[in-house]
Design a protein around this motif. Structure first.
Motif, PDB file in Angstrom:
ATOM      1  N   SER A 131      37.401  44.407  35.978  1.00 28.34           N
ATOM      2  CA  SER A 131      38.404  45.338  36.519  1.00 28.34           C
ATOM      3  C   SER A 131      37.947  46.015  37.803  1.00 28.34           C
ATOM      4  O   SER A 131      38.742  46.236  38.719  1.00 28.34           O
ATOM      5  CB  SER A 131      38.770  46.400  35.472  1.00 28.34           C
ATOM      6  OG  SER A 131      39.493  45.836  34.412  1.00 28.34           O
TER       7      SER A 131
ATOM      8  N   ALA B 278      44.113  50.781  36.648  1.00 28.17           N
ATOM      9  CA  ALA B 278      43.024  49.952  36.144  1.00 28.17           C
ATOM     10  C   ALA B 278      42.282  50.717  35.074  1.00 28.17           C
ATOM     11  O   ALA B 278      42.193  51.949  35.114  1.00 28.17           O
ATOM     12  CB  ALA B 278      42.070  49.562  37.271  1.00 28.17           C
TER      13      ALA B 278
ATOM     14  N   LEU C 168      38.509  43.904  40.931  1.00 22.14           N
ATOM     15  CA  LEU C 168      39.932  43.804  41.273  1.00 22.14           C
ATOM     16  C   LEU C 168      40.467  45.128  41.791  1.00 22.14           C
ATOM     17  O   LEU C 168      41.300  45.156  42.699  1.00 22.14           O
ATOM     18  CB  LEU C 168      40.725  43.342  40.053  1.00 22.14           C
ATOM     19  CG  LEU C 168      40.461  41.901  39.607  1.00 22.14           C
ATOM     20  CD1 LEU C 168      41.156  41.610  38.292  1.00 22.14           C
ATOM     21  CD2 LEU C 168      40.938  40.923  40.687  1.00 22.14           C
TER      22      LEU C 168
ATOM     23  N   ILE D 124      45.456  46.461  35.726  1.00 22.39           N
ATOM     24  CA  ILE D 124      44.217  45.683  35.760  1.00 22.39           C
ATOM     25  C   ILE D 124      43.441  45.994  34.484  1.00 22.39           C
ATOM     26  O   ILE D 124      42.791  47.037  34.369  1.00 22.39           O
ATOM     27  CB  ILE D 124      43.378  46.027  37.005  1.00 22.39           C
ATOM     28  CG1 ILE D 124      44.200  45.817  38.284  1.00 22.39           C
ATOM     29  CG2 ILE D 124      42.112  45.179  37.049  1.00 22.39           C
ATOM     30  CD1 ILE D 124      43.501  46.294  39.548  1.00 22.39           C
TER      31      ILE D 124
ATOM     32  N   ALA E  13      41.051  43.849  32.984  1.00 24.62           N
ATOM     33  CA  ALA E  13      40.193  42.656  32.975  1.00 24.62           C
ATOM     34  C   ALA E  13      38.777  42.944  32.496  1.00 24.62           C
ATOM     35  O   ALA E  13      37.830  42.246  32.868  1.00 24.62           O
ATOM     36  CB  ALA E  13      40.161  42.042  34.373  1.00 24.62           C
TER      37      ALA E  13
ATOM     38  N   SER F 134      45.665  45.019  27.712  1.00 29.86           N
ATOM     39  CA  SER F 134      46.889  44.420  28.246  1.00 29.86           C
ATOM     40  C   SER F 134      47.875  44.113  27.128  1.00 29.86           C
ATOM     41  O   SER F 134      49.087  44.306  27.279  1.00 29.86           O
ATOM     42  CB  SER F 134      46.571  43.138  29.016  1.00 29.86           C
ATOM     43  OG  SER F 134      45.898  43.418  30.225  1.00 29.86           O
TER      44      SER F 134
ATOM     45  N   ILE G 263      46.914  41.998  34.247  1.00 34.52           N
ATOM     46  CA  ILE G 263      45.773  41.147  34.593  1.00 34.52           C
ATOM     47  C   ILE G 263      44.726  41.267  33.499  1.00 34.52           C
ATOM     48  O   ILE G 263      44.178  42.340  33.255  1.00 34.52           O
ATOM     49  CB  ILE G 263      45.175  41.548  35.951  1.00 34.52           C
ATOM     50  CG1 ILE G 263      46.239  41.466  37.050  1.00 34.52           C
ATOM     51  CG2 ILE G 263      43.987  40.662  36.293  1.00 34.52           C
ATOM     52  CD1 ILE G 263      45.763  41.972  38.399  1.00 34.52           C
TER      53      ILE G 263
END
Length: 510
Positions: free
Chosen positions: A258, A437, A261, A252, A254, A29, A23
């Motif tokens: 993050s 995450a 989420l 995660i 993001a 990522s 994500i």
């Protein structure tokens, strides 16, 4: 892809849509995706990003990321204690992590995954510059402590105005010659365009079998299934259609998003975490003659109470092949967790599990609060006055304001129930390794490879212990499992190899 789970009564078959869901399409990522695909080419991976392009938030060159953080010049990584001593442990750790990143990028170049090192990394000297007797004493102590470590053996120190003028003339011109000054310089420093690097890695991933990259898709919910997999609810922001996807593992990554989420995932290991958003702005030079005269990253000391992202620096960067000059960043406060986020992000992040840690951390961060209020209230003249401390002859007409990115500093719950504001990165993973995450900010991108290896040690324990994975990781990172700070010969060998591959010896901007 089919996975099998043994129960006491019978073997059940669980069908998932992907082995791995990532994500966020940022540097974290991208790094994890490439690592996993190299370690196991048969893995199926899906990547979801709410924007329409990769690396548009924290990884973008204009949104704070840029310096290859190796602790050569960043004074916030070497805090001075009350007794006057300077702690360099964090600096050594960051320097080692950046060497790991350079080894991985070298491997990607050797494999043809990355094409041209100049598209994402350049050799630019890193300098620390201070003035005032106490600060000069601090920098000299810092230099002495770091110089004893082989990772910093090339560092130079000077209090000589003439020598420092040769290093950074724009910083010295117009300066009071009676002012005590000092500087350190490391020619091995780098500028890294993490946006370009991230996009190159995703371009490679998107061409691989069993990899799907989805832009303009937003994750709406995450739910753990009885079989151990994760159900991800996704909305296509173009069509408005929603779908569910199942994965064995979810990462995660993001950025500032993050935390929200992670809260949706509702794992016990994520309870009690909060976030404190800090926005940023740059002064960007528009005068090509001035830009051409400065070829360094010059970091100074942060104001009392300032977050690490606000350590002032006069910063040469190469963005889209063109040299740029920035000063800042200037901090501010916004309730958004992402530059393209919502003003309700902070309110949405407050839960029963983290409200006490967040209040506790807030009460202990009065200096930070005062600092941010002062930064928000700054006029253009105030911002320019800060620039003139680093560049006395600066002309206000040569500079314009540029909006930088958002950073969400981590608030961690203490055993006592209170909270503490952390300035760094934090990997939060479920006990069964099915989800993880990344929270926090600096030095983030520069240490992405080390962070993702730590994550794999938690979430892919069995695989990481196999001979195949161990061998492959050592192929990608020759120093894996060894301390460069404790091995002079290995450190020199690694640096010579990566500098040659990344072409850091061919173009020294000085």
């Amino acid at each position: 892809m089919w996975f099998y789970k043994m129960s006491r009564k019978k073997k059940t078959v669980v069908e998932t849509d992907a082995d791995v869901i990532l994500i966020g399409a940022g540097i974290m990522s991208a790094t994890l995706g490439v690592l996993l695909k190299e370690l196991n080419p048969n893995l199926s991976i899906e990547i979801y990003e709410r924007l329409d392009v990769a690396a548009a938030e924290s990884s973008d060159a204009w949104n704070n990321a840029g310096t290859g953080h190796s602790a050569f010049c960043e004074l916030n990584y070497t805090p001075q204690k009350a007794n006057g001593t300077v702690d360099v442990k964090k600096a050594v750790s960051i320097a080692e992590s950046f060497e790991v990143s350079k080894q991985f990028w070298t491997y990607l170049l050797d494999k043809g995954i990355l094409k041209d090192p100049a598209s994402f990394i350049r050799n630019i000297p890193h300098l620390s510059f201070v003035w005032g007797e106490k600060n000069v004493e601090y920098l000299k102590t810092r230099y002495t402590n770091l110089k004893s470590c082989n990772l910093f053996a090339e560092m130079q120190y000077s209090e000589n105005p003439s020598e420092i003028n040769e290093w950074i003339p724009l910083v010295m011109e117009g300066r009071d010659d009676k002012q005590p000054i000092a500087a350190t310089k490391v020619d091995l420093g780098t500028d890294v365009n993490f946006g370009s690097l991230t996009r190159e890695m995703f371009n490679y991933l998107a061409k691989q079998d069993k990899v799907a990259l989805h832009f303009h898709h937003e994750i709406r919910d995450l739910n753990k299934q009885d079989d151990g997999s994760w159900e991800i609810k996704v909305k296509n922001l173009d069509s408005g259609k929603k779908k569910k996807r199942l994965a064995k593992f979810v990462f995660i990554g993001a950025g500032g998003g993050s935390l929200l989420l992670l809260e949706k995932a509702n794992i016990k290991e994520g309870k009690g975490f909060g976030g404190f958003p800090v926005s940023g702005q740059w002064l960007k030079c528009t005068n090509e003659e001035v830009i051409a005269r400065h070829h360094a990253k010059v970091y100074g000391k942060a104001a009392v109470g300032a977050p690490p992202m606000s350590v002032p620096h006069l910063d040469t960067r190469i963005i889209n092949g063109k040299q740029a000059l920035l000063f800042g960043p200037y901090a501010g406060f916004s309730t958004k967790f992402l530059k393209n986020g919502s003003y309700f992000d902070l309110a949405a992040s407050i839960k029963l599990s983290n409200i006490r840690p967040m209040i506790s951390a807030g009460l202990k961060s009065i200096d930070l609060t005062k600092y941010l209020i002062e930064q928000v209230r700054q006029s253009p003249e105030d911002r320019f006055a800060a620039l003139k401390e680093y560049m006395p002859n600066a002309d206000i007409k040569d500079w314009e304001l540029e909006i930088a990115g958002q950073r969400v500093q981590v608030i961690k719950k203490k055993p006592s129930g209170g909270g503490i504001l952390e300035f760094g990165t934090e990997v939060v993973s479920a006990g069964d390794g099915s989800i993880a995450a990344l929270l926090g900010a600096s030095p983030g991108a520069s240490t992405a490879v080390s962070i993702m290896i730590e994550l794999m040690n938690r979430c892919f324990k069995k695989e990481m212990q196999t001979a195949d994975w161990q061998s492959k990781i050592r192929e990608m990172i020759p120093s894996f499992g060894q301390k460069l700070a404790e091995d002079d010969e290995l450190c020199q060998e690694v640096r010579q190899r990566t500098s040659a591959a990344l072409k850091l010896n061919e173009e020294v901007i000085a």
